[in-house]
Design an enzyme around this catalytic site. Structure first.
Site, PDB file in Angstrom:
ATOM      1  N   LYS A 110      23.046  29.178  38.424  1.00 14.11           N
ATOM      2  CA  LYS A 110      22.145  29.547  39.498  1.00 14.11           C
ATOM      3  C   LYS A 110      20.722  29.382  39.205  1.00 14.11           C
ATOM      4  CE  LYS A 110      25.605  33.022  41.015  1.00 14.11           C
ATOM      5  NZ  LYS A 110      25.847  34.270  40.801  1.00 14.11           N
ATOM      6  N   LYS A 189      31.395  19.956  46.513  1.00  9.22           N
ATOM      7  CA  LYS A 189      31.926  21.267  46.682  1.00  9.22           C
ATOM      8  C   LYS A 189      31.198  22.069  47.865  1.00  9.22           C
ATOM      9  CE  LYS A 189      31.417  25.838  44.977  1.00  9.22           C
ATOM     10  NZ  LYS A 189      31.541  26.939  44.275  1.00  9.22           N
ATOM     11  N   LYS A 192      27.540  27.661  50.099  1.00  9.53           N
ATOM     12  CA  LYS A 192      26.534  28.039  51.282  1.00  9.53           C
ATOM     13  C   LYS A 192      25.018  27.517  50.648  1.00  9.53           C
ATOM     14  CE  LYS A 192      27.046  32.762  49.474  1.00  9.53           C
ATOM     15  NZ  LYS A 192      28.432  32.678  49.047  1.00  9.53           N
TER      16      LYS A 192
END
Ligand code: ADP
Ligand code: TRP
Length: 324
Positions: A110, A189, A192
């Site tokens: 992240k 992949k 969002k």
């Protein structure tokens, strides 16, 4: 068997979320005692807009219900209706070494994507462990990307039980789904954060446009094609019945078929599958009081389990409150 899982309300849900997580949850309601929640406290690690978070929370609930979750069979609730999870997260953080969290790959991923490394993001796995342990589930259905978080949860259950010499927590097992990674329209992949999604309930025309724009290789129409290396076929396989999928595989291998044809079929299948559910979703969205009642009722059921486990936790570690 008790099953528990959660989905973050941090964006509009897409085919990857459905085939990778939600579909299995809905199937489990037929066989197990299920608890599914909308992880809105977790969403605060990435969403800092109150109106948007409220809307996304409602959206995830509507998506679950439209896709077939039955509140009479499974308990659907908001994480924030069980505030005891944040208390448990604190308690678990006091028996968990910092090193364990430093090894979390999802945290590193992240940050690499540019998400701000707040303390909340760093401690995300502790809140997730609390989410799980507070209901004493045997099984936690998740995608591969969440496996490490479930393993960390097992570790934290062990640290607590060892520290206080009591088996307060049951060791939960991950139930990994078999679903392959769903590719996005660009072949990466579907996610969002990559802007490559086909949403569960996107506007039909816009979704068709995205499907028609799926990236393919430049094999000429006449030439044989490899279905297993095609982003369009990957979606066909998820949406079409097995006999039809087999026929498409043959047509790919035979040559003489353009990718456009397969894309058109994906667009049709998408609409056939999600179209009727879109109507069901709109009907539910028009009755916000009913939705609120479903979530409140689920929250009450979940909270009563959580409160009884928390009484054991507080007793084990010597925390006294007026409540327990
Ligand atoms: P996103 O990558 O869109 O932010 P999340 O990380 O919130 O999605 O994913 C929630 C769950 O949905 C994951 O645990 C995973 O199991 C599933 N999931 C997400 N994207 C995919 C995908 N492309 N293929 C399969 N499963 C996926
Ligand atoms: N971290 C999970 C995800 O991003 C969501 C989640 C939060 C969760 N708490 C959980 C999943 C507890 C399973 C159990 O997909």
């Amino acid at each position: 068997m008790r099953v528990l899982s959660g989905i973050q309300s941090s964006g509009v849900l897409h085919l990857g979320n459905y085939f990778g997580a939600m579909k299995q949850h809905i199937e489990d309601q037929e066989r197990h005692e299920c608890f599914f929640f909308i992880a809105n406290y977790h969403s605060l690690t990435t969403v800092h807009d109150a109106a948007r978070l409220r809307q996304l929370t409602v959206d995830v609930a509507l998506d679950y219900l439209a896709m077939g979750l039955d509140p009479a069979k499974a308990t659907l609730f908001r994480q924030s209706d069980v505030p005891e999870v944040t208390e448990l997260a604190w308690i678990l953080s006091t028996v968990t070494g910092k090193g364990l969290l430093e090894r979390a790959t999802s945290y590193k991923d992240k940050i690499a994507k540019g998400i701000e490394p707040s303390m909340g993001l760093f401690c995300y796995p502790i809140l997730m462990a609390a989410d799980i342990l507070i209901y004493r589930p045997q099984l936690v259905p998740v995608g591969k990307d969440q496996l490490q978080h479930v393993e960390m949860t097992q570790d934290m259950a062990g640290y607590f039980n060892n520290t206080y010499g009591r088996e307060v927590f049951v060791r939960p097992e991950a139930k990994l789904n078999e679903a392959a990674i769903v590719p996005g329209v660009d072949g990466q992949k579907m996610s969002k954060s990559y802007g490559n999604t086909i949403d569960l309930f996107g506007e039909p025309k816009a979704m068709k446009k995205r499907i028609m724009a799926i990236v393919t290789d430049s094999t000429p129409v006449d030439a044989p094609k490899d279905p297993e290396n095609c982003n369009v076929f990957a979606l066909l396989k998820l949406l079409a019945p097995p006999e039809e999928t087999a026929q498409w595989a043959e047509r790919y291998r035979a040559g003489g078929m353009g990718y456009g044809e397969a894309k058109k079929r994906v667009a049709e299948l998408y609409e056939d599958f999600f179209g009727p559910k879109r109507e069901r979703r709109a009907a539910l969205a028009a009755r916000p009081d009913e939705l609120e009642n479903i979530l409140r009722d689920g929250g009450r059921r979940a909270r009563s389990v959580a409160q009884s486990v928390m009484a054991d936790v507080r007793d084990a570690c010597g925390i006294m409150t007026a409540r327990s």
